[in-house]
Structure formats: structure tokens, C-alpha cells
Write an enzyme that holds these catalytic residues in place. Structure first.
Site, PDB file in Angstrom:
ATOM      1  N   GLU A  88       5.459  78.901 -15.901  1.00 63.13           N
ATOM      2  CA  GLU A  88       4.098  79.217 -16.334  1.00 63.13           C
ATOM      3  C   GLU A  88       3.767  78.425 -17.595  1.00 63.13           C
ATOM      4  OE1 GLU A  88       1.717  81.216 -15.163  1.00 63.13           O
ATOM      5  OE2 GLU A  88       2.695  82.596 -13.747  1.00 63.13           O
ATOM      6  N   ASP A 137      -4.361  77.047  -9.820  1.00 63.97           N
ATOM      7  CA  ASP A 137      -3.531  76.499 -10.889  1.00 63.97           C
ATOM      8  C   ASP A 137      -2.391  75.618 -10.371  1.00 63.97           C
ATOM      9  OD1 ASP A 137      -2.676  79.170  -9.933  1.00 63.97           O
ATOM     10  OD2 ASP A 137      -1.041  79.017 -11.372  1.00 63.97           O
TER      11      ASP A 137
END
Length: 247
Positions: free
Chosen positions: A91, A143
Site C-alpha cells: 500500500e 489504484d
């Protein structure tokens, strides 16, 4: 590279796989790195990743690499649907499209490259199997998005990148179209790894997958329409991934 530990309870065993052979890159899509970190270690959230890198380049280890983190959700790549069991999830703290989608800071990318170098020392990961969340979950996720520097990863041996074909006038394929041209497009996207059936109809799934491909490989225009630039870039990418990576 210093890595701080903040272990998450949100993990389990990798199902049937002794070692991860993929990396999935995400952005957090939250307003602060602190809020994202809190969520990734919250047992009630039931989400996690192996690592989080904040905007200043600080790296946090959240789940041991040999365990399955819960980062990809409902996903598919190259016919595999348990992407979590196959992959290491990273992330990157970034507000994402919902909150203005800032650029990824240089310090964050430098740490990411260092982290990938470390991971490469431990696991047999092919650069062709480093993907974005939107690649494995098109239509559901956007994303790490069109600003993510895939070229930088490729230059360091951690991904595959091809020069996007210029956008030029010409015929396109889009929603509502059907026939052999659509089937060929869908088959090519399937060969690239995307979860798509070659049914010859340009519906919502095809639009989502083309959008995901553009975010990753032709970010200048992300509209889900298969124009000549998209088709030519897809052909270049397929040619690149058919070639074994150099040692």
C-alpha cells in the site's frame, strides 16, 4: 532501508502456495497515512497488506510475507482467483481519486524500489507478475492509478512497461459494439492476464478492463474506449511479456 513493524491481525495462511510469486501495488485512498495504517491493523476492518509506505518514504511491515494478507479482495489474474494467496500487497499512502489524487512523492517511490529489491532477494517473482490493484479488480478498483510510475519500476527490473502508442484519429471499439473485433480485443486482454471472457460483446466488463489497461499502460487518456493507441499499446505489451526477462 529501515522498516518499522506494526503488525496486523488480518491475515491467514496462503492456500496451497509455498511462496508468493506476484506483487500487487495499491494506494490507500484515504486522507492520511495514519488513518490508513489504523484501518489496516483494525481487526474489525478485515483488510490488510504486507507493507505500507507513507508519503515521506517510511515503510511499515504489517503482515509477514509468508502469510496471506487481505488486500486484493475479489480479484483475478491469469486465471487465478485467489490473488491474496499468490501475492505480496504493498500500500502506498495516497489520497486517491476520491480526494484529489496527488502525485506519488519521490521519497515514497525510492522506498518502494528499495523494498522491491529486498523482496526480490527472498521470492521468485517475475516482473511480468507485478500488477496494480485495478489490474486484478477492474471496475471495482482504480489504484494505484494513472499517475503511478510503472516505467520507473520497469527500469529497475521490477515490472514490464512499454512505450504507449501515440493517440491518433481512427476507428474505435466501445460499449455497444460486438463482433470479431471485440472478441479479438477480449482475447488479447485475457492473454495479458485480465479476467475477461471473449464473448464478442463490448459490455460493462470489457469497458472496465480496457479502462484498467489504460490506467496502467496508456495513462494519457483513460476512457475505456479501445482506440488505435490502446490496441497498439496492448499489442506491444503482449509482445513484451512473451519475451522471457533477461537475467
Amino acid at each position: 532501508m529501515h522498516i518499522s513493524s506494526r503488525w496486523s491481525p488480518n491475515f491467514d495462511s496462503r492456500a496451497g502456495h509455498a511462496a508468493p510469486d506476484m506483487v500487487v501495488v495499491h494506494y490507500t485512498g484515504m486522507e492520511t497515512a495514519e488513518a490508513a495504517l489504523d484501518r489496516l491493523v483494525d481487526p474489525e476492518a478485515k483488510v490488510s497488506a504486507h507493507y505500507l509506505i507513507d508519503e515521506a518514504g517510511k515503510c511499515f511491515a504489517l503482515v509477514p510475507e509468508f502469510q496471506r494478507a487481505w488486500h486484493a479482495g475479489v480479484s483475478s489474474w491469469q486465471g487465478e482467483t485467489d490473488v491474496n494467496s499468490l501475492s505480496i500487497g504493498i500500500e502506498l499512502a495516497n489520497k486517491g481519486h476520491e480526494f484529489g489524487y496527488p502525485d506519488f512523492p519521490e521519497a515514497q517511490i525510492v522506498t518502494l524500489l528499495e523494498l522491491l529489491g529486498d523482496i526480490w532477494q527472498r521470492w521468485p517473482i517475475d516482473p511480468r507478475r507485478v500488477v496494480g490493484h485495478s489490474d486484478v479488480a477492474p471496475g471495482r478498483k482504480a489504484d494505484p492509478g494513472e499517475k503511478f510510475p510503472w516505467k520507473r519500476l520497469a527500469e529497475n527490473g521490477f515490472a514490464v512497461w512499454v512505450q504507449p502508442a501515440p493517440i491518433t484519429p481512427g476507428p474505435t471499439l466501445g460499449p455497444g459494439d460486438s463482433g470479431q473485433g471485440v472478441s479479438d480485443l477480449q482475447a488479447a486482454l485475457g492473454l495479458a492476464g485480465y479476467g475477461i471472457e471473449a464473448d464478442g460483446t463490448y459490455g460493462d466488463v470489457t469497458h472496465a478492463v480496457v479502462t484498467a489497461f489504460q490506467r496502467r499502460h496508456r495513462p494519457e487518456s483513460v476512457d475505456g474506449i479501445a482506440d488505435l493507441s490502446t490496441l497498439r499499446t496492448l499489442a506491444s505489451y503482449l509482445a513484451a511479456v512473451k519475451t522471457p526477462p533477461t537475467e
